[in-house]
Each structure stands twice: as C-alpha cells, then as structure tokens.
Design a protein around this motif. Structure first.
Motif, PDB file in Angstrom:
ATOM      1  N   UNK A 178       0.850  -1.178   0.000  1.00 17.50           N
ATOM      2  CA  UNK A 178       0.000   0.000   0.000  1.00 17.50           C
ATOM      3  C   UNK A 178       0.889   1.232   0.000  1.00 17.50           C
ATOM      4  N   UNK A 179       0.685   2.130  -0.943  1.00 22.18           N
ATOM      5  CA  UNK A 179       1.511   3.323  -1.052  1.00 22.18           C
ATOM      6  C   UNK A 179       1.027   4.382  -0.071  1.00 22.18           C
ATOM      7  N   UNK A 180       1.850   4.732   0.922  1.00 21.03           N
ATOM      8  CA  UNK A 180       1.405   5.728   1.908  1.00 21.03           C
ATOM      9  C   UNK A 180       1.346   7.117   1.289  1.00 21.03           C
ATOM     10  N   UNK A 181       0.490   7.966   1.815  1.00 18.22           N
ATOM     11  CA  UNK A 181       0.365   9.332   1.352  1.00 18.22           C
ATOM     12  C   UNK A 181       1.201  10.240   2.257  1.00 18.22           C
ATOM     13  N   UNK A 182       2.273  10.845   1.729  1.00 21.12           N
ATOM     14  CA  UNK A 182       3.092  11.730   2.565  1.00 21.12           C
ATOM     15  C   UNK A 182       2.279  12.922   3.070  1.00 21.12           C
ATOM     16  N   UNK A 183       2.594  13.347   4.272  1.00 26.19           N
ATOM     17  CA  UNK A 183       1.932  14.510   4.871  1.00 26.19           C
ATOM     18  C   UNK A 183       2.779  15.740   4.594  1.00 26.19           C
ATOM     19  N   UNK A 184       2.183  16.735   3.937  1.00 22.77           N
ATOM     20  CA  UNK A 184       2.891  17.964   3.577  1.00 22.77           C
ATOM     21  C   UNK A 184       2.481  19.071   4.541  1.00 22.77           C
ATOM     22  N   UNK A 185       3.441  19.681   5.207  1.00 14.32           N
ATOM     23  CA  UNK A 185       3.190  20.819   6.084  1.00 14.32           C
ATOM     24  C   UNK A 185       3.534  22.107   5.334  1.00 14.32           C
ATOM     25  N   UNK A 186       2.581  23.003   5.261  1.00 13.42           N
ATOM     26  CA  UNK A 186       2.805  24.298   4.611  1.00 13.42           C
ATOM     27  C   UNK A 186       3.394  25.260   5.642  1.00 13.42           C
ATOM     28  N   UNK A 187       4.636  25.675   5.437  1.00  8.91           N
ATOM     29  CA  UNK A 187       5.319  26.579   6.359  1.00  8.91           C
ATOM     30  C   UNK A 187       5.210  28.031   5.928  1.00  8.91           C
ATOM     31  N   UNK A 188       4.539  28.267   4.806  1.00  4.50           N
ATOM     32  CA  UNK A 188       4.398  29.625   4.302  1.00  4.50           C
ATOM     33  C   UNK A 188       5.568  30.051   3.439  1.00  4.50           C
ATOM     34  N   UNK A 189       5.332  31.054   2.594  1.00  3.60           N
ATOM     35  CA  UNK A 189       6.367  31.616   1.727  1.00  3.60           C
ATOM     36  C   UNK A 189       6.970  30.545   0.820  1.00  3.60           C
ATOM     37  N   UNK A 190       6.116  29.631   0.304  1.00  2.00           N
ATOM     38  CA  UNK A 190       6.501  28.543  -0.592  1.00  2.00           C
ATOM     39  C   UNK A 190       7.499  27.560   0.044  1.00  2.00           C
ATOM     40  N   UNK A 191       7.438  27.477   1.338  1.00  2.50           N
ATOM     41  CA  UNK A 191       8.287  26.517   2.042  1.00  2.50           C
ATOM     42  C   UNK A 191       7.402  25.412   2.630  1.00  2.50           C
ATOM     43  N   UNK A 192       7.899  24.186   2.581  1.00  4.26           N
ATOM     44  CA  UNK A 192       7.127  23.035   3.032  1.00  4.26           C
ATOM     45  C   UNK A 192       8.035  22.078   3.806  1.00  4.26           C
ATOM     46  N   UNK A 193       7.377  21.206   4.554  1.00  6.71           N
ATOM     47  CA  UNK A 193       8.088  20.134   5.236  1.00  6.71           C
ATOM     48  C   UNK A 193       7.339  18.833   4.988  1.00  6.71           C
TER      49      UNK A 193
END
Length: 260
Positions: A60-75
C-alpha cells in the motif's frame, strides 16, 4: 515313613532363605522408557531473502503529509523544501565507506543499504514528492533498461550536494567529488531526476528497493548519475579518503533543480 519324609522335605523347602526372600520380594520394576527422539529443527532458508519486488502481496503506497510553512516553504517528514528556490534538504547518516558501493543514498532501513554510502531520514514517497514540488518532471526521464545499463540516463538535471560539519567548519561538496574510479576522481558531475517507476500492481520500485540516489544506472532509483560511475565494474568505485566523512557522521543531502 514316606509321610514323615515328605513332611520334612516340605518344611525344609519352605524355610529356605533364598526361596523365602523370593516369595516375599515384589516383582522387579519395568525398565524406564527410552526418551523420545529430539524434535527436528525448523528448516532454514538456503539463500538470501527474496528481493522485496518479488513479494506476492501488493504494497500500500502511503500518502506523505505535507506541512505548509508559508512563503513557498514546506516540510515532508524530515525533508525541508523551498519551492521558490527549487531546492530541498534531507538529513542522513554515513553508513558505509568501503567497497562495494553502488548507491549514494537509500531510504531509512532501505533494502539496498548494504551497498549505499548514506541512509536518509525519509522514504521513497516523501523523497519523490519533494522532487516534484521543486518542479522535477519524470515525463522527461528515460530510465535505464537494466542494472549497469551503459547508456546515459535522461531527465531533468539536478545538483546533488553533501554538507556536514568537520570540527569547527562546514564542508560542502558536489556528491560526485566523493568517488574515485580507478584511483582517479570522477570527471563528470551530472545528475538527473528519473523518478523510478511503478509495477503493474501499483507498487513503487524505489520503495521496494529503498533506492533514492545511485551512481550506477539502476531502473529503481529516483536520481541517478547521468553518465554512470563504475558501470560493469562491480567493486571498482572507492571513496576519496581525504574528504569522506567517517561512518556514523551526520550529513545533509541537498537537491536543487537546474535550469536547462
């Protein structure tokens, strides 16, 4: 007379010590039963475990969790992404400094870690999504046909750099500077995004093998050296001892999209 002799003979037999003891003693105990034979040990595998890609059960392919840090930055997990600058950074650790090596970096506990220099704090889905977020497109890629394919790989060009602390200073190099081929530095420093591929049942090849960045040509890796290093010469690639950090050293891998 015969009556008296018979009576005397019967009394003497009855009073015989051996016969009396035999008559009074219990019958001998039966000999103890032989212990059961030891159980046969469970069968051991006759060879190395099968490759994950040979597993019968789909993954099963897990769905990565994307955190929006603002100003086009993500984690994404441990990966820090700057979409505006088209760059991301992922931490890892040096796990191997001696041949044979074929991969620059694999996932955490990746299957191919026994041939990799680095183990990164990520999985293949997170790493590939980070590549997509900085604008890399696997539609432009041409995957190697097989392991050690001598033809150059094609794809969006990327810069692959390594950064770590050495004493009181920071070392920052192109990843290709680590390698020696035939005791000579590698001439080219071109890396491309190939994106790996999916099997017909939906499993992601890079996730099955753990291959993230390879310097040999490999159909499963997400980023590869364009020309390939040590192709067809297994064990011929070594690390430059003058700059390679020791096993256990913490290191950052920095991926930047290059404009074509």
């Amino acid at each position: 007379m015969w009556y008296v002799l018979t009576l005397i003979l019967g009394i003497s037999l009855f009073c015989s010590p051996g016969l009396s003891a035999a008559a009074d003693s219990p019958p001998p105990a039966a000999p103890p039963a032989a212990p059961p034979p030891p159980a046969a040990p469970p069968p051991q595998p006759s060879g190395p475990p099968p490759l994950p890609s040979e597993s019968a059960s789909p993954q099963q392919n897990p769905q990565p969790i994307v955190q929006d840090l603002g100003d086009q930055r993500y984690r994404i997990g441990a990966i820090e992404i700057d979409k505006g600058k088209q760059i991301f950074k992922v931490p890892g650790v040096v796990i191997r400094t001696a041949p044979p090596i074929e991969f620059l970096a694999v996932t955490k506990n990746g299957y191919k870690r026994y041939e990799s220099i680095l183990e990164l704090e990520t999985n293949a889905f997170e790493f590939n999504l980070a590549c997509i977020l900085i604008g890399l497109d696997n539609q432009k890629a041409k995957l190697p046909r097989y392991h050690f394919d001598p033809e150059p790989t094609q794809g969006d060009p990327v810069d692959v750099r390594l950064s770590w602390r050495s004493g009181d200073k920071t070392v920052d190099i192109d990843a290709a500077e680590l390698f020696l081929e035939g005791n000579k530095p590698v001439a080219t420093r071109e890396w491309v995004y190939t994106g790996s591929a999916f099997l017909p049942d939906g499993r992601y090849k890079a996730a099955l093998s753990g291959s993230l960045i390879s310097f040999v040509h490999d159909p499963e890796s997400i980023i590869q050296h364009r020309q390939g290093i040590g192709l067809g010469k297994y064990g011929s690639v070594a690390l430059n001892p003058e700059i390679t950090p020791p096993a256990g050293a913490k290191i950052d891998v920095i991926i930047r999209r290059l404009n074509q």
